[in-house]
Design a protein around this motif. Structure first.
Motif, short mmCIF file in Angstrom:
data_model
loop_
_atom_site.label_atom_id
_atom_site.label_comp_id
_atom_site.label_asym_id
_atom_site.label_seq_id
_atom_site.Cartn_x
_atom_site.Cartn_y
_atom_site.Cartn_z
N LEU A 78 -0.09 -3.24 -6.85
CA LEU A 78 0.71 -2.05 -6.60
C LEU A 78 0.90 -1.20 -7.86
CD1 LEU A 78 3.49 -3.46 -4.24
CD2 LEU A 78 1.56 -1.99 -3.63
N THR A 79 0.97 -1.85 -9.02
CA THR A 79 1.15 -1.10 -10.27
C THR A 79 -0.17 -0.67 -10.90
OG1 THR A 79 1.20 -3.16 -11.53
CG2 THR A 79 3.33 -2.26 -10.81
N GLY A 80 -1.29 -1.09 -10.32
CA GLY A 80 -2.58 -0.69 -10.85
C GLY A 80 -3.12 -1.60 -11.93
N ILE A 81 -2.43 -2.69 -12.24
CA ILE A 81 -2.92 -3.63 -13.26
C ILE A 81 -4.16 -4.34 -12.74
CG2 ILE A 81 -2.37 -5.75 -14.52
CD1 ILE A 81 0.56 -4.77 -14.57
N LEU A 82 -4.15 -4.69 -11.45
CA LEU A 82 -5.31 -5.30 -10.82
C LEU A 82 -6.07 -4.25 -10.03
CD1 LEU A 82 -3.76 -8.61 -9.43
CD2 LEU A 82 -5.24 -8.36 -11.41
N PRO A 83 -7.38 -4.37 -9.98
CA PRO A 83 -8.16 -3.42 -9.18
C PRO A 83 -7.78 -3.50 -7.69
CG PRO A 83 -9.59 -4.70 -10.61
CD PRO A 83 -8.22 -5.30 -10.71
N SER A 84 -8.16 -2.50 -6.97
CA SER A 84 -7.85 -2.42 -5.55
C SER A 84 -8.29 -3.67 -4.80
CB SER A 84 -8.55 -1.19 -4.95
OG SER A 84 -8.29 -1.11 -3.58
N ASN A 85 -7.43 -4.20 -3.99
CA ASN A 85 -7.62 -5.38 -3.14
C ASN A 85 -7.64 -6.70 -3.89
OD1 ASN A 85 -7.60 -3.89 -0.79
ND2 ASN A 85 -9.81 -3.56 -0.85
N ASP A 86 -7.68 -6.73 -5.22
CA ASP A 86 -7.65 -8.00 -5.94
C ASP A 86 -6.32 -8.70 -5.74
OD1 ASP A 86 -10.19 -7.69 -6.81
OD2 ASP A 86 -9.71 -7.67 -8.96
N GLY A 87 -5.22 -7.96 -5.75
CA GLY A 87 -3.91 -8.55 -5.52
C GLY A 87 -3.82 -9.19 -4.16
N LEU A 88 -4.38 -8.52 -3.16
CA LEU A 88 -4.38 -9.07 -1.80
C LEU A 88 -5.21 -10.35 -1.73
CD1 LEU A 88 -3.54 -8.82 1.15
CD2 LEU A 88 -5.55 -7.38 1.51
#
Length: 178
Positions: A55-65
């Motif tokens: 959500l904060t942009g630290i991880l690339p898109s969908n990596d957090g999920l």
């Protein structure tokens, strides 16, 4: 090490938390409950950090999920593994050892990774050997090892401190009440 609120913590755990569970009055079983709770907290913390990182942009898109799902799938393996390993560590490690709590917590956490590898490897390798998965048993065993190595690589920063701290607090609570 004595914590100022161990009496309060002991009363709360006995009245509302794991202290009500079967065998919790035995120090080794109580350690298992404490470790399972710590594994649950560490898994939840990792999953929350993964979503927050995305959500904060630290991880690339969908990596957090992806990491959130990884943690969610690990939960039914690591919580029981932590319970069993903590009981074993508590029974085998001499309690008069200096810094017993942190040492037991770190050994329990590392042992949880090993127990998770054994559980996951057994299930995946047996299912492959029995023809349920369509995989070759060696590949299933290698995949199990890879999953646990990746799991350790991405979660050690939360699991090791949580394991050491929770065992230290549990040891202080037990030593203050026995």
């Amino acid at each position: 090490m004595r914590f100022p609120s161990t009496d309060t913590l002991h009363r709360v755990c006995h009245r509302y938390g794991p202290g009500r569970l079967p065998g919790a009055n035995r120090p080794d079983i109580g350690a298992g409950y404490a470790a399972a709770t710590a594994a649950l907290a560490a898994t939840f913390s990792f999953a929350s950090a993964a979503i927050l990182g995305e959500l904060t942009g630290i991880l690339p898109s969908n990596d957090g999920l992806v990491w959130f799902v990884f943690a969610s799938l690990a939960l039914p393996v690591v919580v029981p593994a932590a319970f069993v390993v903590a009981i074993i560590v508590w029974r085998l490690l001499p309690t008069d050892l200096p810094l017993f709590g942190p040492i037991a917590g770190l050994l329990g956490t590392l042992g949880t990774y090993v127990a998770s590898l054994l559980a996951l490897g057994l299930v995946l390798t047996l299912s492959a050997a029995l023809g349920f998965s369509g995989a070759d048993p060696m590949n299933a065993a290698a995949f199990s090892f890879g999953v646990v190595v990746v799991g350790f690589t991405v979660t050690w920063w939360i699991t090791l401190p949580v394991g050491a701290i929770s065992a230290t607090v549990y040891t202080a609570v037990v030593s203050g009440t026995t």
